[in-house]
Structure formats: structure tokens, C-alpha cells
Design an enzyme around this catalytic site. Structure first.
Site, PDB file in Angstrom:
ATOM      1  N   CYS A 250       6.001   2.777  10.562  1.00 34.17           N
ATOM      2  CA  CYS A 250       5.682   3.381  11.859  1.00 34.17           C
ATOM      3  C   CYS A 250       5.109   4.772  11.642  1.00 34.17           C
ATOM      4  O   CYS A 250       5.249   5.373  10.598  1.00 34.17           O
ATOM      5  CB  CYS A 250       6.949   3.481  12.683  1.00 34.17           C
ATOM      6  SG  CYS A 250       7.791   1.900  12.808  1.00 34.17           S
TER       7      CYS A 250
ATOM      8  N   ARG B  75      -1.945   3.015  10.003  1.00 32.98           N
ATOM      9  CA  ARG B  75      -0.683   2.416   9.556  1.00 32.98           C
ATOM     10  C   ARG B  75      -0.368   1.169  10.366  1.00 32.98           C
ATOM     11  O   ARG B  75       0.602   0.479  10.129  1.00 32.98           O
ATOM     12  CB  ARG B  75       0.460   3.427   9.695  1.00 32.98           C
ATOM     13  CG  ARG B  75       0.302   4.661   8.852  1.00 32.98           C
ATOM     14  CD  ARG B  75       1.258   5.756   9.299  1.00 32.98           C
ATOM     15  NE  ARG B  75       2.623   5.434   8.954  1.00 32.98           N
ATOM     16  CZ  ARG B  75       3.230   5.867   7.855  1.00 32.98           C
ATOM     17  NH1 ARG B  75       2.561   6.615   7.011  1.00 32.98           N
ATOM     18  NH2 ARG B  75       4.470   5.573   7.601  1.00 32.98           N
TER      19      ARG B  75
ATOM     20  N   TRP C 182       5.540  -0.125  14.159  1.00 31.44           N
ATOM     21  CA  TRP C 182       5.191  -1.350  13.427  1.00 31.44           C
ATOM     22  C   TRP C 182       6.476  -2.155  13.456  1.00 31.44           C
ATOM     23  O   TRP C 182       7.417  -1.860  12.718  1.00 31.44           O
ATOM     24  CB  TRP C 182       4.749  -1.016  12.005  1.00 31.44           C
ATOM     25  CG  TRP C 182       4.603  -2.210  11.121  1.00 31.44           C
ATOM     26  CD1 TRP C 182       5.535  -2.747  10.279  1.00 31.44           C
ATOM     27  CD2 TRP C 182       3.461  -3.061  11.012  1.00 31.44           C
ATOM     28  NE1 TRP C 182       5.051  -3.852   9.656  1.00 31.44           N
ATOM     29  CE2 TRP C 182       3.770  -4.073  10.075  1.00 31.44           C
ATOM     30  CE3 TRP C 182       2.208  -3.077  11.592  1.00 31.44           C
ATOM     31  CZ2 TRP C 182       2.875  -5.071   9.723  1.00 31.44           C
ATOM     32  CZ3 TRP C 182       1.304  -4.075  11.235  1.00 31.44           C
ATOM     33  CH2 TRP C 182       1.648  -5.060  10.318  1.00 31.44           C
TER      34      TRP C 182
ATOM     35  N   ASN D  85      11.498   5.555  11.578  1.00 35.67           N
ATOM     36  CA  ASN D  85      10.713   4.647  10.735  1.00 35.67           C
ATOM     37  C   ASN D  85      11.638   4.199   9.617  1.00 35.67           C
ATOM     38  O   ASN D  85      12.172   5.022   8.889  1.00 35.67           O
ATOM     39  CB  ASN D  85       9.483   5.368  10.162  1.00 35.67           C
ATOM     40  CG  ASN D  85       8.708   4.466   9.214  1.00 35.67           C
ATOM     41  OD1 ASN D  85       8.820   3.243   9.271  1.00 35.67           O
ATOM     42  ND2 ASN D  85       7.922   5.063   8.326  1.00 35.67           N
ATOM     43  N   GLY D  86      11.877   2.898   9.524  1.00 34.78           N
ATOM     44  CA  GLY D  86      12.771   2.394   8.471  1.00 34.78           C
ATOM     45  C   GLY D  86      13.564   1.209   8.994  1.00 34.78           C
ATOM     46  O   GLY D  86      13.243   0.629  10.026  1.00 34.78           O
TER      47      GLY D  86
ATOM     48  N   LYS E   3      -7.354 -12.727  -7.080  1.00 39.38           N
ATOM     49  CA  LYS E   3      -7.549 -11.279  -6.945  1.00 39.38           C
ATOM     50  C   LYS E   3      -8.859 -10.856  -7.590  1.00 39.38           C
ATOM     51  O   LYS E   3      -9.642 -10.116  -7.024  1.00 39.38           O
ATOM     52  CB  LYS E   3      -6.376 -10.527  -7.595  1.00 39.38           C
ATOM     53  CG  LYS E   3      -5.096 -10.571  -6.819  1.00 39.38           C
ATOM     54  CD  LYS E   3      -5.013  -9.576  -5.690  1.00 39.38           C
ATOM     55  CE  LYS E   3      -5.240 -10.055  -4.304  1.00 39.38           C
ATOM     56  NZ  LYS E   3      -4.745 -11.263  -3.805  1.00 39.38           N
TER      57      LYS E   3
ATOM     58  N   GLU F  30     -11.947 -12.235  -5.642  1.00 42.34           N
ATOM     59  CA  GLU F  30     -12.230 -11.779  -4.275  1.00 42.34           C
ATOM     60  C   GLU F  30     -12.630 -10.310  -4.199  1.00 42.34           C
ATOM     61  O   GLU F  30     -13.249  -9.907  -3.227  1.00 42.34           O
ATOM     62  CB  GLU F  30     -11.058 -12.069  -3.346  1.00 42.34           C
ATOM     63  CG  GLU F  30      -9.798 -11.294  -3.592  1.00 42.34           C
ATOM     64  CD  GLU F  30      -8.759 -11.591  -2.512  1.00 42.34           C
ATOM     65  OE1 GLU F  30      -9.126 -11.813  -1.352  1.00 42.34           O
ATOM     66  OE2 GLU F  30      -7.572 -11.618  -2.854  1.00 42.34           O
TER      67      GLU F  30
ATOM     68  N   HIS G 197      -8.055 -31.007 -21.439  1.00 39.94           N
ATOM     69  CA  HIS G 197      -8.551 -32.257 -20.820  1.00 39.94           C
ATOM     70  C   HIS G 197      -9.862 -32.006 -20.093  1.00 39.94           C
ATOM     71  O   HIS G 197     -10.076 -32.520 -18.995  1.00 39.94           O
ATOM     72  CB  HIS G 197      -7.480 -32.789 -19.858  1.00 39.94           C
ATOM     73  CG  HIS G 197      -6.193 -33.091 -20.543  1.00 39.94           C
ATOM     74  ND1 HIS G 197      -6.031 -34.170 -21.393  1.00 39.94           N
ATOM     75  CD2 HIS G 197      -5.014 -32.421 -20.586  1.00 39.94           C
ATOM     76  CE1 HIS G 197      -4.801 -34.170 -21.887  1.00 39.94           C
ATOM     77  NE2 HIS G 197      -4.159 -33.127 -21.406  1.00 39.94           N
TER      78      HIS G 197
ATOM     79  N   LYS H 199      -9.612  -9.852   6.636  1.00 41.46           N
ATOM     80  CA  LYS H 199      -8.182  -9.690   6.342  1.00 41.46           C
ATOM     81  C   LYS H 199      -7.379 -10.844   6.928  1.00 41.46           C
ATOM     82  O   LYS H 199      -6.413 -11.280   6.347  1.00 41.46           O
ATOM     83  CB  LYS H 199      -7.660  -8.364   6.904  1.00 41.46           C
ATOM     84  CG  LYS H 199      -6.193  -8.086   6.577  1.00 41.46           C
ATOM     85  CD  LYS H 199      -5.944  -8.050   5.076  1.00 41.46           C
ATOM     86  CE  LYS H 199      -4.484  -7.901   4.730  1.00 41.46           C
ATOM     87  NZ  LYS H 199      -4.213  -8.124   3.302  1.00 41.46           N
TER      88      LYS H 199
HETATM   89  C1  AGP Z   1      -5.514 -12.693  -0.186  1.00 40.59           C
HETATM   90  O1  AGP Z   1      -5.846 -11.644  -1.102  1.00 40.59           O
HETATM   91  C2  AGP Z   1      -6.693 -13.098   0.651  1.00 40.59           C
HETATM   92  N1  AGP Z   1      -7.116 -12.000   1.424  1.00 40.59           N
HETATM   93  C3  AGP Z   1      -6.478 -14.385   1.433  1.00 40.59           C
HETATM   94  O2  AGP Z   1      -6.410 -15.418   0.486  1.00 40.59           O
HETATM   95  C4  AGP Z   1      -5.200 -14.476   2.290  1.00 40.59           C
HETATM   96  O3  AGP Z   1      -4.069 -14.540   1.458  1.00 40.59           O
HETATM   97  C5  AGP Z   1      -5.258 -15.772   3.110  1.00 40.59           C
HETATM   98  O4  AGP Z   1      -6.358 -15.678   3.981  1.00 40.59           O
HETATM   99  C6  AGP Z   1      -3.990 -16.044   3.916  1.00 40.59           C
HETATM  100  O5  AGP Z   1      -3.795 -15.010   4.840  1.00 40.59           O
HETATM  101  P1  AGP Z   1      -2.367 -14.905   5.581  1.00 40.59           P
HETATM  102  O6  AGP Z   1      -1.359 -14.642   4.522  1.00 40.59           O
HETATM  103  O7  AGP Z   1      -2.529 -13.771   6.541  1.00 40.59           O
HETATM  104  O8  AGP Z   1      -2.120 -16.222   6.266  1.00 40.59           O
END
Ligand code: AGP
Length: 608
Positions: A2, A27, A73, A99-100, A485, A488, A504, A603
Site C-alpha cells: 500500500c 505500487r 493494495w 501497510n503490511g 524468462k 520473453e 531422443h 502483463k
Molecule cells: C510471465 O513472465 C509472463 N508474463 C506470462 O507467462 C504470465 O505468467 C501468464 O500470462 C499468466 O499470467 P497470470 O499469472 O496473471 O495468469
């Protein structure tokens, strides 16, 4: 995570607080509020939604020289007007923002209600203000000190009282808090951006520190009242840098927030050393569960893979894991005793929601693991366990993934406790190891900060266009997260493969100089993993072992080693993922990619 802002001084508190809260918008929050001293009373204005919604309620900016504000939050209690901070005592004389997480809020609330206190919200914070009321006999400072002795958990808290119209009392334990020093005015905030426009002279509050602010000055002490000499720092950050806490990117800030995220997520989940999820009221369901289906996307799916192995190993319950967007094409043979667990940081991922709704249509109980209180997944599931990672701003998930792992282990251990597949002694030992993982992650972060080994490795491999991540068992699940990671945020192709499966076919892709990151944390699987490493080395690969210190000797044949602190193999994903997050981060930096906002990605993917 928060946002907190407070002011006492010669100026008008209201615009200062509103400006400060707006600087904490990054935040993340779902409601906000302000309390101020006005005409002998504490006036409170608060509203669910964005800051603008609260300002509509506030209307014409009143004049006040004392006030506190908050952007929430949510952790306990959904986002709502009543759950928004500030919270007041029964008399309306005292207001608090916090906050906590107050771990023992339930028992405190029960006792306070028995003593005649009226509660109007579902938050843990409200117990704080009623405790202060209980102890208030004319000194806000003394009442807060006494109240804090009753509270277990983490807090950055701020209180004001209509009987003391220029005084702010504040205290810090495990949540960030700073004090800004002005001329005839002083500030308190959860983070530096909130006060940058007002002063650059700052006290960074340390653990268990307590402060009393008036326009005439600031006194700092410990919780027992012993004076503390604070040295003010001059903050030279620009506002944008300040939002990232001085880190270059949100992703790096969030990687370094992981030890605290671990503590916040495990807070309140143990009772007498044993994992305790009884507050879910799912014990009967857990007792009879036949099979568990775990469904998620992306990084959350990788957390589910770890969850599957942990539940099968610890609780001896069969688990199936599916990528959410594929799950819907299965004709699942449901059984009424089945349980679905969905994992989602945002709680808004369309594919995951679709799978959740399918299970609900089939009458299957759904348990959600999510980071956002009041999200769609949280609302539509039958039960929810929140990760307390705080807002995750970077598109690439790091601290949310780590806290998802913790909840996976908590579920596995609680199921083991209900089923009796582990003894109380085994559970206590595993529980204390789990609660110590924040120190192990901190150790690795400190080591990287001191030596920069992973940064140097990324510099060395920055030109590559293809990599492999190998592992067996839990290491394979983490290899998948490491590869994602890297893909992306650095746009380097990365293939995660079960180490035993490479021969294989995909072994054909190995060529001279291709970097292979091999995870080696499973003591029982070292020999087999090393034979896979020999296979790829024989074909020219450069192998970096991400291995536990105790397995360092076994990995001598690798070209490089990233050492992990020793940990129970079943918990190793919590530590082994950290170097992979950092590797991806630095590879993206050296390749000039946009770390926090990588191309083509969002996101939260709210489309199918
Ligand atoms: C993770 O680094 C990615 N941004 C993406 O794979 C993410 O994990 C996926 O879209 C799922 O999102 P969520 O956890 O909000 O459901």
C-alpha cells in the site's frame, strides 16, 4: 504494497497528501482515502477505485494542517469503501493507515469485540486502531506503543488523533517507511517518490523504529522508547528512478523484493511450527480429494508443475497439470471428489478463467492461487489463497512466481498433514526449511550484488541466439521457467528440455558453443544429469551448471558453475530460479531490450 502519506505543518495537508499518493500509483491499488484534522475533528474521505474516485468524494479541498492518506493494495478484505484506509476507532478521534499483514488480527478482533468495540470493515488493519483506542489515555504516542506490543506481523503504520492536532505517530516493522524533514513541516510516507517534490532530506526508518512528528521536529526511538539517533540522507533520485526504489528496472526491483515477498506470503500460515490452512474451511474436501487438476498459463503454469511434484511427493495425491488454453479441449473424466487448483498472478487471465468456469460447470470445487484480491479468479473460485508478492509491475513475472511456489508447498504440506502422509516432525522440519528460504534467496542476491557473476555470464553470452535449459524432475520444471524468462525479455530462443529426453531428437540441435544451462539440485539424480551433460558437451555445447554447493564436485566437468545455497531438494526451485531470473534480466540489458515492457507482451492476457 500500500501507499502511505502523512503531513503535519504550516501548509495545507490535503494537496500535499493527494500529490504524495499520486506519486505512489505505481505500487498499484484498488481504493484510497484521506483523514485530516478539521474543526476539532478527524474527517475521513475514502473510496474504492482510483485516486480520482476518492477526490470526487473529497470535493472542494478542505484546509487542514494535519492529515494522513493511503492507497490500498488489498490483502485482507476485498476492495470496498469500508475496507479502504484510513480506519477509525469507535469514537472517531483516532485514524490509522497501515501497510503490511497483522498475523494475529483474528484473535485480536474477537477480543476487542468482546470488549465492546464496533468493527465495520473486514480488514486486519482495523484491529490496530481499536487497540490504540483501548490504550489511549491522552498520549497517542504511548497508546500506539502499547498497541504495537500486542500485534504480530508486518507493518508500516501511521496514526493521528483529534486530541493532538499537530502530531503524527508512526512505526515500522518489515514494511517500508520513510520520514521527510521540512522547515516547520514534516512528512511520513511508504516510499521516497511521495515526498520528493517537498523535501530531499529523509530518514529511512529501520526495523522496529518509532517516530513522532510535529511541525517543530521529529523524534525517533525504538519500540521501547529508547531514543535513536537518525542520520538524514539527501535523496538525489529523479522521480522516475525513485518509483523503482533506485533500481534501473521494476523487474530488478521485484527480483530483489523476493525475500520480503516470501516472508509476507508465509506470514500467518504456520501454527506451532506446522503449516495451517484450516482458515480455508476445506479440511473435509482435502480429506476426501481423489485427484487434483492444476491449470494455469505461462509462468503460473510452471509454478503449477512444481506444485504437482510437491503434492505427489509429500501428500501422495495424484495431480494432473494442464496449460489452461489446452485444458478446455480435454474431455476430462471428472469425479465429484476432484479438486481444481488454478494459479494466476493477475487473476484475470482469460484462458485460466475459462478453465475455472468449465470446472465450476462440472460441479468441481475450485481453489484459486492469485496475487490480486478481488480479481475475477478470486471471486469466481470457491476458495482462494493469496500470494502476498505485492503489485508486480514488470511484465516478466518473478516475485509472483516465487510466492506461487510457496503456496504450492503450503498446499502440499497441508494435504500431507490432513492425509497423514508426513509425520508432524517431518512437517515441522520442512516448515522451518520453507520459512528459511527468504534467507537463502537473500544470500544469493547479496552474492550477485557483491560478485556480479551472473551479470558477467550474460555479458559473455549476450550474442547467442539459442540456448538450452536442462533438468530432471523439479529441475525440469524450473528449467521451463528459466527458458521462458530468457525468451520473453531478451528475445533469445531458449528451449527447456527434460535432460533425459534430449537424446531422443533435440540433441541434433546442439552445436559448437551453444550455451546449455543445466540445473542440478536433486541429489538422487546427479549421476543421470551428468551423463546428459556429457552428451551435450561431446557435441560442442558450453555447459553452465546451476547446482547446489554440495554438488559442486559432481559438476566439475561443466564449463561454468552458478552455486546455490544448500537446501532440501524438494524446496530447491525456490532458490534455483533466482539465478535464471537474473540471467534473463542481464541478457536483456546487454541486448538492449525493453526489460519491463518486452515487445508483443502484456502483463495480463485477458483475451483467449
Ligand atoms: C510471465 O513472465 C509472463 N508474463 C506470462 O507467462 C504470465 O505468467 C501468464 O500470462 C499468466 O499470467 P497470470 O499469472 O496473471 O495468469
Amino acid at each position: 504494497m500500500c501507499g502511505i502519506m502523512g503531513y503535519t505543518g504550516k501548509g495545507n495537508a490535503v494537496p500535499v497528501i493527494i500529490d504524495g499518493l499520486s506519486k505512489l500509483e505505481y505500487r498499484g491499488y484498488d481504493s484510497s482515502g484521506i483523514a485530516m484534522y478539521e474543526d476539532g475533528k478527524i474527517q475521513v474521505y475514502k473510496k474504492k477505485g482510483r485516486l480520482a474516485d476518492m477526490l470526487n468524494v473529497l470535493g472542494q479541498e478542505p484546509l487542514s494542517h494535519l492529515g494522513i492518506g493511503h492507497t490500498r493494495w488489498a490483502t485482507h478484505g476485498v476492495p470496498s469503501d469500508l475496507n479502504a484506509h484510513p480506519h477509525c476507532d469507535c469514537s472517531g478521534r483516532i485514524a490509522v493507515v497501515h501497510n503490511g499483514i497483522i498475523e494475529n488480527y483474528a484473535s485480536l478482533r474477537k477480543d476487542l469485540i468482546l470488549e465492546g468495540h464496533d468493527f465495520i470493515s473486514d480488514t486486519d488493519t482495523e484491529v490496530m486502531v481499536h487497540l490504540i483506542e483501548k490504550f489511549y489515555t491522552g498520549s497517542l504516542e504511548e497508546a500506539v506503543r502499547k498497541a504495537l506490543t500486542m500485534i504480530r506481523g508486518s507493518f508500516a503504520m501511521v496514526a493521528i488523533c483529534s486530541e493532538e492536532p499537530d502530531c503524527i505517530v508512526t512505526a515500522k516493522k518489515d514494511s517500508p517507511l520513510i520520514v521527510g524533514l521540512g522547515e516547520g513541516e514534516n512528512y511520513v510516507a511508504s516510499d521516497i517518490p511521495a515526498i520528493l517534490g517537498k523535501t530531499r532530506q529523509v530518514y529511512i526508518m529501520d526495523e522496529n523504529e518509532f517516530a513522532v512528528l510535529t511541525p517543530r521536529g521529529v523524534t525517533v526511538s525504538d519500540f521501547e522508547g529508547k531514543p535513536v539517533e537518525k542520520k538524514a540522507i539527501e535523496v538525489d533520485w529523479d522521480p522516475i528512478a525513485a518509483e523503482k526504489g533506485g533500481y534501473e528496472h521494476f523487474m530488478l526491483k521485484e527480483i530483489y523484493e523476493q525475500p520480503k515477498a516470501i516472508r509476507d506470503t508465509l506470514a500467518g500460515k504456520f501454527q506451532d511450527g506446522l503449516i495451517d490452512l484450516s482458515s480455508l474451511n476445506m479440511d473435509d474436501k482435502f480429506r476426501q480429494v481423489g485427484k487434483i487438476f492444476m491449470v494455469a498459463c505461462g509462468t503460473a503454469y510452471h509454478a503449477a508443475l512444481v506444485g504437482r511434484l510437491a503434492i505427489e511427493k509429500l501428500a501422495r495425491i495424484p495431480v494432473e497439470t494442464d496449460i489452461a488454453s489446452e485444458f478446455r479441449y480435454r474431455d476430462v473424466l471428472w469425479n465429484p471428489q476432484d479438486l481444481m487448483i488454478v494459479v494466476s498472478q493477475s487473476g484475470e487471465t482469460a484462458d485460466t478463467l475459462a478453465a475455472l468456469r468449465e470446472a465450476k460447470r462440472q460441479g468441481i470445487t475450485v481453489l484459486a492461487v492469485t496475487n490480486v484480491v478481488g480479481s475475477s479468479v478470486a471471486r469466481e473460485a470457491d476458495k482462494v489463497i493469496y500470494t502476498h508478492a505485492g503489485p508486480e509491475i514488470a511484465v516478466a513475472s518473478t516475485k509472483a512466481y516465487l510466492t506461487q511456489l510457496l503456496v504450492m508447498y503450503a498446499i502440499a504440506m497441508y494435504l500431507a498433514r490432513i492425509k497423514g502422509s508426513l509425520s508432524p516432525q517431518e512437517l515441522q522440519q520442512l516448515g522451518s526449511q520453507l520459512q528459511n528460504t527468504d534467507a537463502l534467496v537473500q544470500e544469493m542476491l547479496d552474492r550477485e550484488q557483491a560478485k556480479g557473476q551472473i551479470r558477467q555470464m550474460a555479458e559473455k553470452y549476450q550474442e547467442v541466439n539459442s540456448t538450452f535449459f536442462l533438468g530432471r524432475g523439479l529441475d525440469y520444471a524450473v528449467a521451463m521457467e528459466g527458458a521462458l524468462k530468457l525468451k520473453e525479455i531478451s528475445y533469445v530462443h531458449a528451449e527447456a528440455y527434460a535432460a533425459g529426453e534430449l537424446k531422443h531428437g533435440p540433441l541434433a540441435l546442439i552445436y559448437d558453443g551453444v550455451p546449455v544451462l543445466a540445473l542440478i539440485t536433486q541429489d538422487q539424480l546427479v549421476e543421470k544429469s551428468m551423463s546428459n551433460i556429457k552428451e551435450v558437451k561431446a557435441r560442442g555445447a558450453v555447459v553452465v551448471a546451476v547446482c547446489k554447493e554440495s554438488l559442486q564436485e559432481d559438476c566439475q566437468e561443466c564449463d561454468d558453475q552458478i552455486l546455490l545455497p544448500d537446501v532440501n531438494p524438494v524446496l530447491s526451485p525456490i532458490v534455483s530460479v533466482v539465478p535464471l531470473q537474473l540471467f534473463a534480466y542481464y541478457m536483456a540489458i546487454f541486448r538492449g531490450a525493453d526489460v519491463d515492457k518486452p515487445r508483443n507482451l502484456a502483463k495480463s492476457v485477458t483475451v483467449e
